[in-house]
Design an enzyme around this catalytic site. Sequence first.
Site, mmCIF file in Angstrom:
data_model
loop_
_atom_site.group_PDB
_atom_site.id
_atom_site.type_symbol
_atom_site.label_atom_id
_atom_site.label_comp_id
_atom_site.label_asym_id
_atom_site.label_seq_id
_atom_site.Cartn_x
_atom_site.Cartn_y
_atom_site.Cartn_z
ATOM 1 N N GLY A 14 59.558 116.560 13.747
ATOM 2 C CA GLY A 14 58.913 117.831 13.442
ATOM 3 C C GLY A 14 59.003 118.857 14.551
ATOM 4 N N GLY A 26 52.178 111.853 4.489
ATOM 5 C CA GLY A 26 53.185 110.957 3.950
ATOM 6 C C GLY A 26 54.129 111.728 3.071
ATOM 7 N N ASN A 60 55.142 106.738 25.402
ATOM 8 C CA ASN A 60 54.355 107.470 24.412
ATOM 9 C C ASN A 60 53.643 108.633 25.089
ATOM 10 O OD1 ASN A 60 54.063 106.021 21.584
ATOM 11 N ND2 ASN A 60 54.222 104.420 23.133
ATOM 12 N N ASP A 119 58.357 104.037 12.172
ATOM 13 C CA ASP A 119 59.011 105.326 11.950
ATOM 14 C C ASP A 119 59.828 105.785 13.158
ATOM 15 O OD1 ASP A 119 56.789 105.946 13.533
ATOM 16 O OD2 ASP A 119 55.872 107.276 12.066
ATOM 17 N N THR A 120 59.403 105.419 14.359
ATOM 18 C CA THR A 120 60.194 105.795 15.530
ATOM 19 C C THR A 120 61.521 105.054 15.553
ATOM 20 O OG1 THR A 120 58.151 106.162 16.765
ATOM 21 C CG2 THR A 120 60.178 106.037 18.037
ATOM 22 N N THR A 164 53.241 114.023 15.743
ATOM 23 C CA THR A 164 51.903 113.827 16.297
ATOM 24 C C THR A 164 51.997 113.249 17.705
ATOM 25 O OG1 THR A 164 51.000 113.497 14.080
ATOM 26 C CG2 THR A 164 49.701 112.672 15.928
#
Length: 482
Positions: A402, A18, A296, A237-238, A259
């Site tokens: 990321g 976080g 996904n 968050d996406t 992730t």
Amino acid sequence: MSAAVRAYAAVDLGASSGRVMVGRVGHDTLELREAHRFGNRPVRLPEGLRWDVLALYAGVLAGLRAAGQVDSVGIDSWAVDYGLLDADGALLGNPVHYRDPRTEGVPEKVWATVPAAELYAATGVQYAPFNTLYQLAAARSTDQFAHAARLLLIPDLLAYWLTGQQGTELTNASTTQLVDPRTGTWAHAVADRLGIDLGLFAPLRRPGDPAGLLRAEVLEETGLTGPVPLTTVASHDTASAVAAVPAVGERFAYICTGTWSLAGLELTTPVLTEQSRAANFTNELGLDGTVRYLRNIMGLWLLQESVRAWGDPDLDGLLRDAAEVPALRSVVDAGDAAFLAPGRMPDRIAEACRASGQPVPGTPAEVTRCILDSLALAHRRAVADAERLADHPVDVVHIVGGGTRNALLCQLTADACGLPVVAGPTEAAALGNVLVQARAHGLVGDRADMRALLARTQPLIRYEPRGDAARWREAEARLTAR
């Protein structure tokens, strides 16, 4: 600080860490700094895998203390998981982690009442064993569930603790498999057939809606001077990351990397065909009523777990070594549920290669190259399938999150897709979070204005496709022939 530039705190919670970021926003200003970062490690209890949500909340408070005075706060997190509250608003146990095995065998029981095809036609959400719908079906017989008066998704739970007000943010709610993506409202017919009480959920909120003021106790804990509003952002968050894709026009695909890899398109209407269901694409809601049409993919979880198994070696050195390994020797299906659980990841990747008759990667560099080639191949398949199923051509692929730090993965994705890749921004979810707050307060305009500001202010790297496209087709054929 200039009156034309304001500061916003973005609480951005991922599945492994976080952070609280502070964004300064003005007409030609978009700056982001990290105030505080903290781990997000699940805890394996006798009853199963649980989130340490109290530690997360403590991290949020510490982050707001480090952030300093801000004009607003917004929260985004991962999807599907939730906390249950009793009639007094107290939390009934730690939220269950989506990787907990409690939903094994549950989807089949749900489909016996609402067949999978009907469920998809009504909600547009792809099958995943951890979807909130299946979690609720698994929890329904528990004492904890029997005492629940309210269900709050993770960012809504933290928002409640910060403000004392309850709500359910729509972009995250759309991942529960209980929302109709055509209307942006609850899928009452599905819930009724499955005996799910939608009254458990707090009223729906949309990005930009006010979500209360920080409680006096929170102000005291963080040292902030009130009033400080909490602004509803795209709390999945996406959804926040897609809002921060610095695209021009509509002919783009995005890959939100971390992730997970979430690869797809931004559409105006959902794709609810049987072909789309068979391809396992999901229709989740985004900013301004858009649809995040995506697949996904297991994502950098494969590499994260492998690095952990190897004792956390230097990642940069590992990637340099992987770049020297011959390309596409071995590939695995990066979306295979066999890779969902933690533990023994290099061994499981080796086993999958052995089972498919491919060379078995042995060294960390070889396993890493197999992972990155496989992710790029999965990105290629997702982008091509999305274009076909939605009849939506693509000229460029935007990678955010990321994975933008992984130059090898970005280049391999350009090679695999045969399209230019624009990488950046890295902190896309936090930037999307900040920009929605700024828009709610009148500092920026529509999505096009937000994206133009991102393109003017954020470092972006462009990767052109190279190499032989036939090699990627051959590698893809290896997987589909299994």
